[in-house]
Structure formats: C-alpha cells, structure tokens
Design a protein around this motif. Structure first.
Motif, short mmCIF file in Angstrom:
data_model
loop_
_atom_site.label_atom_id
_atom_site.label_comp_id
_atom_site.label_asym_id
_atom_site.label_seq_id
_atom_site.Cartn_x
_atom_site.Cartn_y
_atom_site.Cartn_z
N UNK A 134 0.86 -1.20 0.00
CA UNK A 134 0.00 0.00 0.00
C UNK A 134 0.89 1.25 0.00
N UNK A 135 0.27 2.41 -0.22
CA UNK A 135 0.99 3.69 -0.25
C UNK A 135 2.21 3.62 -1.18
N UNK A 136 1.94 3.24 -2.43
CA UNK A 136 2.99 3.17 -3.45
C UNK A 136 4.17 2.32 -3.01
N UNK A 137 3.89 1.24 -2.32
CA UNK A 137 4.95 0.30 -1.94
C UNK A 137 5.67 0.69 -0.66
N UNK A 138 5.20 1.74 0.03
CA UNK A 138 5.89 2.19 1.26
C UNK A 138 5.50 1.37 2.48
N UNK A 249 4.21 7.01 -10.39
CA UNK A 249 2.87 7.02 -9.80
C UNK A 249 1.80 7.34 -10.83
N UNK A 250 2.09 8.31 -11.70
CA UNK A 250 1.10 8.70 -12.71
C UNK A 250 1.41 8.08 -14.06
N UNK A 253 3.64 1.38 -13.95
CA UNK A 253 4.38 0.73 -12.85
C UNK A 253 5.06 -0.50 -13.43
N UNK A 254 6.33 -0.63 -13.17
CA UNK A 254 7.08 -1.75 -13.74
C UNK A 254 7.80 -2.51 -12.62
N UNK A 255 8.19 -3.73 -12.94
CA UNK A 255 8.90 -4.55 -11.94
C UNK A 255 9.93 -5.43 -12.65
N UNK A 256 10.88 -4.81 -13.35
CA UNK A 256 11.87 -5.64 -14.07
C UNK A 256 12.87 -6.26 -13.10
N UNK A 265 16.36 11.92 -10.34
CA UNK A 265 16.63 12.28 -8.94
C UNK A 265 16.12 11.23 -7.96
N UNK A 266 15.00 10.57 -8.32
CA UNK A 266 14.45 9.56 -7.41
C UNK A 266 13.36 10.12 -6.53
N UNK A 267 12.53 11.00 -7.10
CA UNK A 267 11.38 11.54 -6.36
C UNK A 267 10.43 10.40 -6.01
N UNK A 268 9.70 10.58 -4.91
CA UNK A 268 8.82 9.50 -4.43
C UNK A 268 7.81 9.07 -5.50
N UNK A 269 7.36 10.03 -6.31
CA UNK A 269 6.37 9.68 -7.35
C UNK A 269 7.01 8.82 -8.43
N UNK A 270 8.30 9.00 -8.66
CA UNK A 270 9.00 8.14 -9.64
C UNK A 270 9.20 6.75 -9.03
N UNK A 271 9.68 6.74 -7.78
CA UNK A 271 9.96 5.46 -7.11
C UNK A 271 8.71 4.59 -7.03
N UNK A 272 7.55 5.24 -6.90
CA UNK A 272 6.30 4.47 -6.77
C UNK A 272 6.10 3.51 -7.95
#
Ligand code: FAD
Length: 317
Positions: A134-138, A249-250, A253-256, A265-272
C-alpha cells in the motif's frame, strides 16, 4: 473449491506476469489440496496444454480469435459466468494492466472480495489473509477476504515462475460474449523493441540527460542489454520521450529484474512506479540524490562519461 488463473496473453504468447500467476495459483491449490486450472480467452501460438508445466491440470479455453484482443467488459462477463457455474472458487489474476482492468469487474459481478497488489500466498491459518503493498509500496497491509469466492491480483515479480513437467487438459469453454461496447479501430505498436511492462531490464533516463538529442546513449545501452527504455515524467511532459515510456505514480508501474536509472533524482512519485524492480542501479552526478537510498548499486558520476564507458564494457562481453 478450485483455483482458477486468468491466462493473460498478447500476440500469441502468455505474458511473464501471467506465468507467475499460474505458478502462484498452482502452489496455492496444492496448499488447499485442490486443483489449479487456467482460463484462456482467445488463442495462443503454442499448444495451451503445455501450460501444464506451470502446475495447472486444465485449461478452460474459449478459442474464438475475436477474443484475442482484451476487452475488459467482455472478458469479465465470460469469466464471471464461468466461475458462477463452477461454484465457490479462488481466482488469480496478475496485477498488470490486463488484470487491473478485468479482476475488479469480475469481483463486482461475483460479489467477491478482491485484493489487488498481492505479494504473498494467503495465510489460511486464520481465515484467508493476503499481504499486499500500500501507499505506493511504502507499507504493507494484510487483507482478509471473507466471501466464499475470492479474487486475488498478484503483483508482477512478487512470485517466481516455477516450471515442472506435465500437460494440461484442454476443456472448451462455451462463452456467450456480450456485444462489445467499444471497438478498437487501430492499434499502433509502442516505440522501442521490448515492451516496457514485460521487460526484464529497463534503461531509464531523466532530466539529467539535458535533452532528447542525448537519448542515443540510453537507446544504445538498452539495445545492447535487450532492454526496454523508460523515462521520468518531466521528460515525457517536455516531449523528449513519448508518454508511454513514463514510469511512476502517474505513469506505468514496472517490476523488471534490473532497472538502470540515469540522471533521475528519485522523487517519491517516480519510485512508486519502479520500486518493485529486483535490482536498481542509479547513475547520478549528485551524491545526495534521493535515488541512491533506493539503489542496490550506485555510480556517482556524469551520465555522459559513465554511460559510454558502460556501453564499451558491455560490447566487450
Ligand atoms: P530532476 O528532479 O530534475 O532530476 C534530475 C537528476 O539528474 C538530478 O538528480 C541531477 O543530479 C541528475 N543529473 C543532472 N545532470 C546529470 C548528469 N550529467 N549525469 C548524471 N546525473 C545528472 N515523476 C515521475 O518520474 N513519474 C511519475 O509518475 C510522477 N508522478 C507525479 C505525480 C505528482 C502528483 C507529482 C506532484 C509529481 C510527479 N512526478 C512524477 C514528478 C516528480 O515529483 C519529479 O519531479 C520527477 O520525477 C523528477 O524527474 P527527474 O528526476 O527526471 O528530474
């Protein structure tokens, strides 16, 4: 109670995420002392009976070619009708684009509890409890599914494909497909040789690449590694790259197995959108870039120096 797994396919091939779902469903079925069976709408380029090696005993196939293109409403109706007739069941989907479109519709039709983003086999010691992100994997949540029929959408890369021996029996599924409410007028293949959601390796670029004219190094590295290309959202917003490459996030979503982030930079929305990658490599000239905290391997350096060196090294392999 059987376990039914939705077989997701494209251009005649079963998607990797769906092979994971088959393996997950087969393990779940053996834990519950029941059978795992596949539901296949459309046709494959290989014999569907071969899917028996992933642990399923039957493939219920509606072999109309018209079903090869996924229509979520048509698929949901056929699957729900089939499961209603079969009785209380556990349905397993992959939580990819197809599963996200079909699983909730099936759950609504069956009035069944649904968990999306499952990452582990259910704990059946206290009911039927499935762990999910949940919460973008957090964070994680444990969801109890309390209806007789249950629907699980398994996150891609959360469960390994298990291959053994065996052939599945093909059982014709007589489907009365409703008239589609939408019609695909045309479909254009996305750019890039490897589909992003299916890729084992993804090479991704961010604003640190400075402009679209510099994407040659991203594409060359991706081609050498047999990888798909991706980008951060500002890169797509600036039209440096097409929006179908935007992850996060927008975005997609990938999982390679391997995600190489260059100048991002690794913003939370990218990391999601990428934090379910098995191994993350970050190349950034700023040692304080937040992405390094999520990285398995990090290279502090200028992308325009580091990436050409990587290309030379990969060419020597
Ligand atoms: P920047 O933040 O500008 O970072 C560029 C990086 O490149 C920096 O770390 C810099 O040190 C490095 N760099 C610069 N030059 C070099 C060089 N020569 N060599 C190596 N490194 C270099 N973003 C997404 O990506 N996906 C999303 O889905 C998404 N959704 C969002 C949703 C919302 C509601 C909001 C508010 C934002 C969203 N964003 C999303 C935007 C996100 O917050 C960040 O702004 C964005 O991810 C930053 O993109 P970037 O890392 O490419 O650019």
């Amino acid at each position: 109670m059987s376990v039914y797994i939705f077989i997701d396919h494209s251009e005649g091939h079963v998607k990797k995420a769906s092979l994971e779902a088959l393996s997950y469903g087969a393990t779940l079925a053996s834990q519950l002392n029941t059978t795992a069976e596949g539901i296949l709408l459309g046709t494959l380029s290989t014999d569907p009976a071969l899917l028996g090696k992933y642990g399923i005993t039957k493939v219920h196939q509606a072999a109309q070619e018209s079903l090869n293109a996924l229509d979520s409403q048509v698929y949901a109706k056929i699957i729900a009708d089939f499961v209603s007739a079969a009785g209380d069941s556990i349905l397993v989907f992959s939580n990819n684009l197809s599963g996200k479109a079909v699983a909730p519709r099936v759950a609504v039709r069956l009035k069944a509890a649904l968990v999306t983003g499952a990452i582990a086999l259910p704990d059946t010691s206290k009911g039927f409890v499935v762990k999910k992100t949940v919460f973008s994997g957090k964070a994680f949540a444990n969801i109890s599914l309390n209806t007789p029929t249950k629907v699980i959408a398994l996150n891609p890369n959360a469960y390994s494909v298990k291959e053994g021996e065996g052939k599945a029996e093909i059982v014709p599924l007589t489907a009365t497909a409703p008239a589609p409410k939408v019609r695909v007028v045309s479909a254009t293949a996305a750019t890039g040789h490897v589909p992003l959601t299916e890729a084992e390796i993804v090479v991704s670029g961010g604003r640190g690449l400075k402009g679209p004219e510099n994407w040659g190094i991203i594409e060359e590295l991706a081609n050498l590694l047999g990888a798909a290309t991706a980008c951060s959202r500002p890169v797509a917003d600036a039209h440096w790259r097409p929006h179908n490459e935007h992850v996060g996030q927008t975005g997609i979503a990938i999982a390679p197995n391997l995600y190489i982030a260059i100048g991002i930079s690794g913003a939370i929305q990218h990391l999601a959108g990428v934090n379910r990658s098995k191994v993350i490599v970050v190349i950034n000239k700023d040692p304080e870039a937040p992405f390094f905290k999520a990285a398995d391997y990090g290279i502090v350096g200028d992308a325009f120096e580091v990436v050409p060196k990587m290309i030379t090294a990969v060419k020597k392999l």
